[in-house]
Design a protein around this motif. Structure first.
Motif, short mmCIF file in Angstrom:
data_model
loop_
_atom_site.label_atom_id
_atom_site.label_comp_id
_atom_site.label_asym_id
_atom_site.label_seq_id
_atom_site.Cartn_x
_atom_site.Cartn_y
_atom_site.Cartn_z
N ASN A 1 0.88 -1.07 -0.02
CA ASN A 1 -0.03 0.02 -0.19
C ASN A 1 0.80 1.22 -0.14
O ASN A 1 0.55 2.34 -0.83
N VAL A 2 1.95 1.25 0.56
CA VAL A 2 2.64 2.43 0.71
C VAL A 2 3.58 2.68 -0.37
O VAL A 2 3.54 3.88 -1.22
N ARG A 3 3.90 1.50 -1.23
CA ARG A 3 4.43 1.63 -2.45
C ARG A 3 3.63 2.41 -3.60
O ARG A 3 3.89 3.17 -4.38
N ILE A 4 2.25 1.68 -3.31
CA ILE A 4 1.24 2.34 -4.47
C ILE A 4 0.99 3.74 -4.25
O ILE A 4 0.76 4.29 -5.39
N GLU A 5 0.96 4.24 -3.09
CA GLU A 5 0.69 5.47 -2.82
C GLU A 5 1.80 6.41 -3.16
O GLU A 5 1.34 7.54 -3.73
N LYS A 6 2.78 5.98 -2.92
CA LYS A 6 3.89 6.75 -3.43
C LYS A 6 4.21 6.82 -4.90
O LYS A 6 4.36 7.59 -5.67
N ALA A 7 3.54 5.66 -5.69
CA ALA A 7 3.40 5.75 -7.19
C ALA A 7 2.61 6.66 -7.66
O ALA A 7 2.57 7.36 -8.65
N LYS A 8 1.41 6.62 -6.93
CA LYS A 8 0.36 7.57 -7.53
C LYS A 8 0.67 9.16 -7.42
O LYS A 8 0.26 9.68 -8.46
N LEU A 9 1.51 9.58 -6.59
CA LEU A 9 2.20 10.84 -6.55
C LEU A 9 3.17 11.03 -7.59
O LEU A 9 2.97 12.04 -8.37
N LEU A 10 4.10 10.04 -7.89
CA LEU A 10 5.00 10.16 -8.95
C LEU A 10 4.56 10.19 -10.36
O LEU A 10 4.90 10.64 -11.49
N LEU A 11 3.07 9.29 -10.68
CA LEU A 11 2.57 9.43 -11.69
C LEU A 11 1.95 10.63 -12.11
O LEU A 11 1.85 10.86 -13.33
N GLN A 12 1.87 11.68 -11.52
CA GLN A 12 1.59 12.77 -11.85
C GLN A 12 2.68 13.84 -12.35
O GLN A 12 2.50 14.92 -12.86
N ASN A 13 3.72 13.22 -12.44
CA ASN A 13 4.82 13.72 -13.13
C ASN A 13 5.03 13.30 -14.35
O ASN A 13 5.27 11.81 -14.76
N PRO A 14 4.75 13.98 -15.80
CA PRO A 14 4.55 13.19 -17.08
C PRO A 14 6.12 13.04 -17.57
O PRO A 14 6.29 12.38 -18.53
N ASN A 15 7.30 13.35 -16.99
CA ASN A 15 8.40 13.27 -17.30
C ASN A 15 9.09 11.88 -16.74
O ASN A 15 10.18 11.68 -17.27
N LEU A 16 8.29 11.15 -15.85
CA LEU A 16 8.89 9.89 -15.52
C LEU A 16 8.40 9.03 -16.29
O LEU A 16 7.14 8.65 -16.27
N LYS A 17 8.93 7.82 -16.55
CA LYS A 17 8.37 6.70 -17.57
C LYS A 17 8.01 5.79 -16.40
O LYS A 17 8.41 5.75 -15.11
#
Length: 553
Positions: free
Chosen positions: A500-516
């Motif tokens: 759950n912690v990893r997915i919550e962090k991923a949701k934040l990172l997905l908002q950056n369009p420059n990250l694959k």
């Protein structure tokens, strides 16, 4: 009108109820309390006009209750009913303003006579208070005609004091032949809520009332002038240029006038005589010191003269006010260990004993001054800081912030108020220790739970290959313990929590369009982007790609 019966024996309270003809005295509500401490709470809430009380009670004695009533509920009349024919008890009753001292067994005629007298006195004082308050308010609505700031400048501005004096002489405020003076400071107490309430909470109006009363005794014979001093905290000053008359007799008359209007007597700090205006600045220091070093246990002394303290803490009064020298004052170090043990124990009885011991030590020398109380209070707060820092280390700041916030809601009694009560200081010290004990206990319990440390560790290391075995070893506990406690406290398995912690962090990172997606997968601890997408969709309900599109629309 309300009445309160205080006795630790229910049968005595019942007897009083039956013997007093309440209707004849127009008393329509009768309350009861089983001891002095309980009575104080009832008085605070119900504000009865009359208290009928026993002298000897197990919890909160009659003497303590009388002292408290005299200080904090001065309008309330009280009658003592006691089985002890003790002259000291009778004297304490009279000293604290009691109406009568009746011996058990109670006679109906005696107690009804006393109640009638108490009710009459209460009604008479209420009417007089109302009239004087209205008169005082009318007086103080008039803007003072004297240049208070010019008078204050005599004290605070020595360079221009001669010019200020000449102007005051030319305006007829100070006589031209005045060459010497005394400076007197009138004790003001901004924390005296009962007194302030009579003036609608307006402290300025209260100060003007006191100034006007003082000037009623000073102006007719041109003895001096009272004014609001503007050079520091709110103070009322008197410059007395007629130094031939006994200053004690003059202050006594002024104080009686204040009492007739406000039902309070003030304390006066009185300087030595000096040249006018050159000594006024030093005289203010002397008067302030006299108030700061007055003996709070001497309840009937209202005139205070300059005093000094030698290297051994003995008080010397060179100005002839009649006070004697006393032994070395008690310092907080004498009771510090008691306080520490009581706080650590968390036991209310131990805390109460420590608070009682403190006030006993404070007063056993026969002298308690505002200066001593300020020093004690500073030592107490320093002791608290050290104890919290020793117990909590780097986590102490949050606890101290909470305790300091509680101090604002529950401040210590005013050290230099109109009156003094060991009772109030005992309650304050008990409450302070109790809050300290509870704060330490709560934080230590929280910090002793390894689950909170494990959660912080996961938050900081979620991108690593965390395993239950690794984390358990890191915190020196078993895998089974971590698994069981995690499920109990968070309602989720340890591995699911990490996911759950990893997915919550991923949701934040997905908002950056420059990250694959592959970069994000690695950053949150998934080494297989397909597995990351599968887990993400299972938890969120959409694929990482769709989630990104939704968030970036």
């Amino acid at each position: 009108m309300k009445a309160l019966i205080v006795d630790d024996e229910a049968r005595v309270r019942k007897a009083v109820r039956l013997l007093v003809d309440w209707d004849a005295h127009h008393i329509d509500e009768i309350l009861e309390a089983g001891n002095g401490n309980e009575a104080i709470e009832v008085i605070r809430e119900a504000k009865p006009a009359l208290v009928i009380m026993d002298m000897m009670m197990e919890s909160g004695s009659g003497v303590e209750l009388m002292t408290w009533v005299n200080e904090f509920a001065g309008n309330t009349k009280f009658i003592v009913v006691s089985g002890h024919n003790d002259f000291d008890f009778v004297r304490q009753t009279v000293r604290n303003g009691g109406i009568d001292y009746i011996l058990k067994p109670i006679e109906a005629e005696a107690i009804n006579t006393a109640v009638s007298k108490a009710v009459a006195a209460w009604r008479s004082e209420e009417e007089e208070r109302s009239q004087r308050q209205q008169q005082s308010i009318r007086l103080n609505e008039i803007k003072p005609i004297y240049g208070e700031k010019l008078l204050s400048a005599l004290i605070d501005d020595p360079i221009n004091s001669e010019a200020s004096l000449r102007r005051l002489v030319s305006e007829g405020v100070i006589p031209g032949n005045a060459e010497s003076s005394r400076l007197i400071l009138v004790q003001t107490d901004s924390g005296n809520n009962p007194l302030l309430k009579r003036f609608g909470g307006d402290s300025e109006l209260l100060y003007y009332a006191i100034v006007n009363i003082c000037n009623e005794f000073l102006h007719p014979q041109s003895k001096g002038i009272a004014f609001r001093y503007w050079g520091g905290p709110p103070e009322i000053a008197i410059i007395l240029w007629d130094v031939q008359e006994s200053v004690v007799e003059l202050i006594s008359r002024i104080n009686q006038g204040i009492y007739r209007t406000l039902q309070f007597r003030m304390h006066f700090g009185i300087s030595n005589t000096g040249s006018l205006p050159h000594r006024l600045s030093m005289q203010r220091t002397e008067a302030a010191e006299a108030l700061l070093r007055r003996n709070l246990l001497s309840h009937e002394d209202y005139c205070h003269f300059p005093s000094s303290t030698d290297a051994h803490g003995k008080t010397v009064s060179p100005s002839g006010d009649g006070s004697a020298s006393h032994g070395s004052p008690v310092i907080f170090a004498h009771v510090q260990e008691d306080w520490k043990l009581a706080v650590i124990s968390g036991n209310n009885e131990a805390l109460s004993d420590a608070a009682q011991h403190w006030t006993h030590e404070l007063s056993r020398g026969g002298v308690v001054t505002p200066e001593m109380l300020n020093a004690w209070k500073a030592d107490v707060l320093l002791f608290r800081i050290r104890l919290v820092r020793d117990a909590l280390g780097v986590r102490a700041d949050a606890a101290l912030a909470e305790l300091e916030h509680a101090d604002q809601l529950n401040p210590a009694p005013y050290t230099n108020g109109y009156s003094f009560s060991l009772f109030a200081w005992r309650d304050w010290s008990f409450a302070l220790m109790q809050r300290l004990s509870q704060e330490l206990s709560a934080r230590q319990v929280k910090e002793s739970n390894p689950m909170s440390d494990i959660v912080r560790y996961v938050e900081q290391n979620y991108a690593s290959d965390l395993s239950l075995q690794e984390v358990a070893g890191k915190f020196y506990v078993s895998r089974e313990y971590v698994s069981r406690k995690f499920k109990q406290e968070y309602g989720i398995n340890f591995s699911d929590y990490i996911g759950n912690v990893r997915i919550e962090k991923a949701k934040l990172l997905l908002q950056n369009p420059n990250l694959k997606l592959s970069q994000i997968s690695e950053m949150v601890g998934f080494h297989d982007v397909k597995y990351f997408s599968k887990v993400f969709k299972k938890q969120v309900g959409s694929s990482p790609k769709d989630y990104r599109i939704q968030k970036n629309i």
